[in-house]
Design a protein around this motif. Structure first.
Motif, PDB file in Angstrom:
ATOM      1  N   ASN A  37       4.085   5.454  -5.515  1.00  0.00           N
ATOM      2  CA  ASN A  37       4.056   5.497  -6.984  1.00  0.00           C
ATOM      3  C   ASN A  37       3.005   6.483  -7.489  1.00  0.00           C
ATOM      4  O   ASN A  37       3.248   7.247  -8.438  1.00  0.00           O
ATOM      5  N   THR A  38       1.827   6.445  -6.842  1.00  0.00           N
ATOM      6  CA  THR A  38       0.776   7.383  -7.234  1.00  0.00           C
ATOM      7  C   THR A  38       1.209   8.825  -6.997  1.00  0.00           C
ATOM      8  O   THR A  38       0.982   9.712  -7.840  1.00  0.00           O
ATOM      9  N   GLU A  43       0.831  -1.207   0.000  1.00  0.00           N
ATOM     10  CA  GLU A  43       0.000   0.000   0.000  1.00  0.00           C
ATOM     11  C   GLU A  43       0.868   1.260   0.000  1.00  0.00           C
ATOM     12  O   GLU A  43       0.566   2.232  -0.706  1.00  0.00           O
ATOM     13  N   ARG A  44       1.943   1.212   0.784  1.00  0.00           N
ATOM     14  CA  ARG A  44       2.831   2.376   0.814  1.00  0.00           C
ATOM     15  C   ARG A  44       3.504   2.579  -0.546  1.00  0.00           C
ATOM     16  O   ARG A  44       3.641   3.720  -1.015  1.00  0.00           O
ATOM     17  N   GLU A  50      -2.247   1.297 -11.935  1.00  0.00           N
ATOM     18  CA  GLU A  50      -2.197   1.755 -10.545  1.00  0.00           C
ATOM     19  C   GLU A  50      -3.318   2.736 -10.221  1.00  0.00           C
ATOM     20  O   GLU A  50      -3.649   2.937  -9.044  1.00  0.00           O
ATOM     21  N   ALA A  51      -3.913   3.351 -11.262  1.00  0.00           N
ATOM     22  CA  ALA A  51      -4.986   4.320 -11.015  1.00  0.00           C
ATOM     23  C   ALA A  51      -6.338   3.650 -10.808  1.00  0.00           C
ATOM     24  O   ALA A  51      -7.246   4.260 -10.251  1.00  0.00           O
ATOM     25  N   SER A  52      -6.494   2.402 -11.245  1.00  0.00           N
ATOM     26  CA  SER A  52      -7.780   1.716 -11.153  1.00  0.00           C
ATOM     27  C   SER A  52      -7.865   0.885  -9.876  1.00  0.00           C
ATOM     28  O   SER A  52      -6.882   0.746  -9.132  1.00  0.00           O
ATOM     29  N   LEU A  53      -9.044   0.336  -9.605  1.00  0.00           N
ATOM     30  CA  LEU A  53      -9.245  -0.524  -8.434  1.00  0.00           C
ATOM     31  C   LEU A  53      -8.478  -1.818  -8.629  1.00  0.00           C
ATOM     32  O   LEU A  53      -8.497  -2.419  -9.704  1.00  0.00           O
ATOM     33  N   LEU A  73       3.181  13.873  -8.960  1.00  0.00           N
ATOM     34  CA  LEU A  73       4.198  14.930  -8.963  1.00  0.00           C
ATOM     35  C   LEU A  73       4.789  15.122 -10.355  1.00  0.00           C
ATOM     36  O   LEU A  73       5.048  16.260 -10.779  1.00  0.00           O
ATOM     37  N   GLU A  74       5.007  13.987 -11.070  1.00  0.00           N
ATOM     38  CA  GLU A  74       5.508  14.102 -12.440  1.00  0.00           C
ATOM     39  C   GLU A  74       4.521  14.867 -13.315  1.00  0.00           C
ATOM     40  O   GLU A  74       4.922  15.719 -14.134  1.00  0.00           O
TER      41      GLU A  74
END
Length: 472
Positions: free
Chosen positions: A191-192, A185-186, A423-426, A197-198
């Motif tokens: 990464n998110t 989770e961390r 990574e953006a999806s469930l 930030l990118e």
């Protein structure tokens, strides 16, 4: 007679007391010596294997039972005879008297005692055989019972120790899995955050470069001596450019996305070698791609700042409304018309007019391509569509197909674009190797619902619809 009297006078042996003394001596010896080697006595059975019950059913014991009593058939005085007529009778009578004396006085009592002794001995042997066999059977089954009890206790202890160890392993595994999940989770959050930030850095960079261009334009205009009204008008013109620089993405990123359309535009251009019209060309990313690939491109845009930016790059761009520009063109003068992220800015009537004019101006076999925000993705609709205040109405892919086919275009493809990152999806739940069928079914059902939610929330952000002009 004397022997019998001696037996009667001799003291009787108390076997029980003797065995008790032997047991005491053995116990004292065990106390004095900690480790006594146990060496069982070996009995010589002539190399033959002895089994329980064999002694009682042996041939030797059966023979003794049959022949322990002798009938003394040899003592028959009546059968004595002689061939001498006179002297023979005397001799026979003397023999009979002698035999009677010898039998009654000496042998009879001996043989009767011997027969009684043999019978007693055989009875004793029978009892000993029964006792030995019974004792063997008792010891055997007692040993089996003891082994069974010991093995059962050992198995219970092994099972108990195994359960304790398994419990410790499962507890440690759960603890490790919790820590791994926390770390995952961390990592996902990091990464998110990094991607966010990118994206922010790209937005800042794009906005900075846009501001530099705007500042340079304003500076050049100020030196020319124009009035304050001109400055105000130009400030208003640069507002949408600044918005696009911040939220549209960098020019390199958009240019890379637009490479997808090159194959369609090349096919249309090679067919007629006529210009390709880019409606709402914006900062000119697609026109640059067309120029790099040897395709003649013309762009139009209603935003003056965008037009100036494109002209600074050496691109052929006009500041004009799409409908006005198309009406002033000759029929069949274009290879293709493409409008990326434009039709959501138009009302339905104006959209239909745009499609009909595009059909008139594009030659037979040419392409008419539109790209807009995908309404099947709720996240794209909320984040992208409503972020731009100039958007009029979202357009579903089926609605666009219906309008284009109704105007006479042949719809070749409807292609989803710009997917969300994983990574953006469930995230789906992994099914463990040791999960029970019930848990496996529950997890699979949950994953199925997660996939449906992902398709609804995190579907492709955009879609393009490609039409082909057929006039003959």
């Amino acid at each position: 007679m004397e022997t019998a009297e001696k037996r009667e006078k001799s003291p009787k042996v108390d076997v029980a007391s003797v065995m008790e003394e032997i047991r005491k001596e053995i116990l004292e010896a065990r106390k004095s010596e900690k480790d006594l080697p146990f060496t069982p006595l070996k009995t010589d059975f002539d190399g033959k294997e002895q089994k329980a019950g064999k002694l009682l059913n042996s041939e030797e014991l059966r023979f003794l039972n049959r022949h322990h009593s002798y009938p003394l058939e040899s003592y028959c005085p009546e059968e004595l005879s002689s061939h001498r007529p006179l002297l023979g009778r005397l001799i026979v009578r003397l023999k009979r008297k002698f035999m009677a004396f010898l039998w009654d006085g000496v042998l009879k009592r001996y043989f009767e005692s011997e027969r009684e002794f043999n019978a007693s001995l055989v009875r004793y042997l029978n009892e000993v055989s029964k006792y030995v066999d019974a004792r063997d059977a008792f010891i055997f089954w007692e040993l089996i019972r003891k082994l069974d009890v010991d093995i059962t206790k050992a198995l219970e202890r092994i099972e108990r120790v195994g359960d304790e160890r398994l419990g410790d392993i499962v507890s440690s595994e759960k603890k490790i899995m919790r820590q791994i999940n926390d770390l995952n989770e961390r990592v996902v959050k990091i990464n998110t955050l990094c991607k966010s930030l990118e994206q922010k850095v790209e937005e800042v960079d794009s906005a900075t470069r846009g501001l530099e261009r705007i500042i340079s334009k304003i500076g050049g205009t100020g030196n020319s001596g124009k009035g304050s009204e001109t400055h105000k008008e130009q400030a208003q013109d640069y507002t949408y450019l600044m918005l696009e620089n911040r939220y549209r993405g960098s020019e390199e990123e958009i240019k890379d996305r637009m490479k997808f359309y090159l194959s369609y535009l090349k096919s249309a251009y090679n067919l007629h070698t006529l210009p390709v019209l880019d409606i709402g060309c914006g900062r000119g990313e697609l026109l640059e791609l067309l120029r790099e690939n040897g395709i003649e491109g013309v762009g139009i845009d209603i935003d003056k700042a965008m037009v100036e930016m494109c002209r600074d790059k050496g691109l052929k761009v006009e500041n004009a409304d799409c409908l006005d520009y198309l009406m002033n063109l000759k029929d069949n003068s274009l290879s293709a018309v493409i409008a990326l992220q434009v039709i959501e800015h138009l009302e339905v009537g104006k959209l239909k007019r745009l499609i009909s004019l595009s059909i008139e101006k594009v030659r037979d076999g040419g392409a008419v391509i539109f790209e807009t925000i995908n309404t099947d993705s709720l996240v794209a609709l909320g984040r992208n569509y409503f972020k731009d205040p100039t958007h009029v109405f979202p357009l579903h892919p089926d609605t666009m197909r219906f309008i284009m086919e109704g105007a006479g275009l042949k719809v070749k493809d409807v292609i989803p674009l710009s997917p969300f990152g994983k990574e953006a999806s469930l995230q789906e739940i992994e099914v463990g190797d040791f999960a029970t069928p019930r848990w496996s079914y529950a997890i699979e059902l949950l994953n199925r619902n997660i996939r449906r939610l992902n398709s609804l929330l995190y579907g492709h952000q955009d879609y393009c619809i490609i039409g082909v002009v057929e006039k003959e």
